[in-house]
Write an enzyme that holds these catalytic residues in place. Structure first.
Site, PDB file in Angstrom:
ATOM      1  N   TYR A  39       0.842  -1.204   0.000  1.00 18.36           N
ATOM      2  CA  TYR A  39       0.000   0.000   0.000  1.00 18.36           C
ATOM      3  C   TYR A  39       0.866   1.239   0.000  1.00 18.36           C
ATOM      4  CZ  TYR A  39       0.938   1.207   4.912  1.00 18.36           C
ATOM      5  OH  TYR A  39       1.544   1.599   6.086  1.00 18.36           O
ATOM      6  N   ARG A  58       7.610   4.670  -4.710  1.00 23.57           N
ATOM      7  CA  ARG A  58       7.772   3.709  -3.614  1.00 23.57           C
ATOM      8  C   ARG A  58       6.762   2.566  -3.743  1.00 23.57           C
ATOM      9  NH1 ARG A  58       7.256   5.894   2.424  1.00 23.57           N
ATOM     10  NH2 ARG A  58       5.114   6.209   1.705  1.00 23.57           N
ATOM     11  N   ARG A 108      -5.829 -21.151  -0.636  1.00 24.18           N
ATOM     12  CA  ARG A 108      -4.849 -20.820   0.393  1.00 24.18           C
ATOM     13  C   ARG A 108      -3.633 -21.740   0.281  1.00 24.18           C
ATOM     14  NH1 ARG A 108      -2.638 -21.660   5.281  1.00 24.18           N
ATOM     15  NH2 ARG A 108      -2.310 -19.808   6.601  1.00 24.18           N
ATOM     16  N   HIS A 110       0.891 -21.066   0.573  1.00 19.98           N
ATOM     17  CA  HIS A 110       1.924 -20.055   0.770  1.00 19.98           C
ATOM     18  C   HIS A 110       2.617 -19.658  -0.532  1.00 19.98           C
ATOM     19  CE1 HIS A 110       1.283 -21.006   4.970  1.00 19.98           C
ATOM     20  NE2 HIS A 110       2.117 -20.041   5.327  1.00 19.98           N
ATOM     21  N   LYS A 155       6.714  -1.411   1.866  1.00 19.55           N
ATOM     22  CA  LYS A 155       5.513  -0.863   2.502  1.00 19.55           C
ATOM     23  C   LYS A 155       4.366  -1.864   2.331  1.00 19.55           C
ATOM     24  CE  LYS A 155       3.128   3.573   3.142  1.00 19.55           C
ATOM     25  NZ  LYS A 155       3.552   3.778   4.534  1.00 19.55           N
ATOM     26  N   GLU A 187      12.919   3.326  13.794  1.00 19.69           N
ATOM     27  CA  GLU A 187      11.896   4.321  13.488  1.00 19.69           C
ATOM     28  C   GLU A 187      10.762   4.239  14.501  1.00 19.69           C
ATOM     29  OE1 GLU A 187      10.437   3.472   9.550  1.00 19.69           O
ATOM     30  OE2 GLU A 187      10.429   1.318   9.915  1.00 19.69           O
ATOM     31  N   LEU A 211      11.417   1.938   6.962  1.00 27.88           N
ATOM     32  CA  LEU A 211      10.679   2.334   5.765  1.00 27.88           C
ATOM     33  C   LEU A 211      11.099   3.768   5.465  1.00 27.88           C
ATOM     34  CD1 LEU A 211       8.480   1.816   3.626  1.00 27.88           C
ATOM     35  CD2 LEU A 211       6.872   2.897   5.197  1.00 27.88           C
TER      36      LEU A 211
END
Length: 287
Positions: A39, A58, A108, A110, A155, A187, A211
């Site tokens: 996102y 980004r 489902r 991985h 992100k 951070e 980030l």
């Protein structure tokens, strides 16, 4: 119905603009099952996106890092942002454009699924700039070990570590946390942290442990314009404890001072001179 959410607002979902209350994705969407999604958030001032190129670049980097092929160019992301602003943002108002891309819907497993289209979602939400009290009186923070994974430069929506860090701040009755990994500053829960010592602005290196906020390069630019020396390097816990000033930056918080840290005043216990210069530069850029 979700409390405090405008379910009648319109959002973008997989090529259509739909009412938020009607927007649905499968429970097998990998963003829901695995947090297998990326996102970004673009702030908008007066109807105009701010530092959009950095946010969209980004977004693309993060997608490439986790090998999600959205099939979109930067120009197409820009069109989506402007379209959302034109359709749904308050006229000449401030807002946030949120964009999320998942690997899509699949059984489902991985391993990456094959031949699956990504889920692309975007919405506009209100944006209230930091208050005069936050700007002029500052924030409070505590230190916390950084327990997150080792690819913080991506992100991703897999934000449980950040959520736990933010809740630690809420439980302690402070505004933010300052996280450390192996004795060095990383951070905050959802922001970059800055240290000032002897007039020099310090930040952790741009690596996989943080980030790199779009405001990182921006603040470095503002420091240069204001004649403030800047260094990117590892910063120890002791240096943070003994800082003359502490600050945080993010898309929604802009740049704000931290005036109390672990229950003690930072420097003189009020916003400092370097913060004042950077804050003024930030405001000029927004205007």
């Amino acid at each position: 119905m979700i409390p405090d959410v405008d379910n009648d607002s319109m959002v973008y979902l997989n090529g259509d603009f739909v009412r938020l209350g009607d927007a649905k994705v499968s429970v097998l969407d990998r963003g829901f099952i695995f947090g297998d999604s990326i996102y970004d958030v673009v702030p908008v001032y007066g109807g105009k996106p701010f530092r959009m190129d950095g946010h969209l670049a980004r977004l693309q980097r993060s997608l490439e890092s986790v090998r999600i092929d959205a099939g979109w160019t930067l120009a197409q992301w820009e069109v989506l942002v402007f379209d959302l602003i034109a359709r749904y943002a308050p006229k000449n108002g401030d807002c946030l454009v949120y964009i999320q891309v998942t690997r899509g819907v699949a059984r489902r497993d991985h391993a990456f699924p094959k031949g699956v289209a990504p889920t692309i979602f975007a919405m506009v939400s209100p944006f209230k700039r930091p208050t005069p009290a936050q700007r002029e009186q500052g924030l409070t923070a505590i230190s916390l070990p950084d327990i997150r994974w080792l690819r913080c430069e991506i992100k991703t929506t897999s934000l449980l570590g950040n959520v736990l860090a933010k809740q630690a701040a809420v439980d302690a009755g402070v505004d933010e946390v300052v996280q450390f990994r192996d004795g060095c500053l990383s951070e905050g829960s959802s922001c970059n942290i800055w240290v000032v010592k002897n007039g020099t602005l310090l930040a952790p290196p741009r690596d996989n442990l943080i980030l790199e906020g779009v405001r990182y390069a921006f603040l470095e630019q503002l420091a240069f314009e204001a004649g403030v020396p800047f260094e990117a390097r590892p910063i120890s816990e002791r240096e943070v404890d003994e800082a003359d000033e502490l600050m945080l930056t993010s898309a929604s918080k802009e740049v704000l001072p931290i005036v109390r840290y672990n229950g003690k005043p930072v420097g003189a216990g009020r916003p400092g001179a370097v913060y004042a210069k950077l804050r003024a530069g930030y405001d000029r850029a927004v205007e």
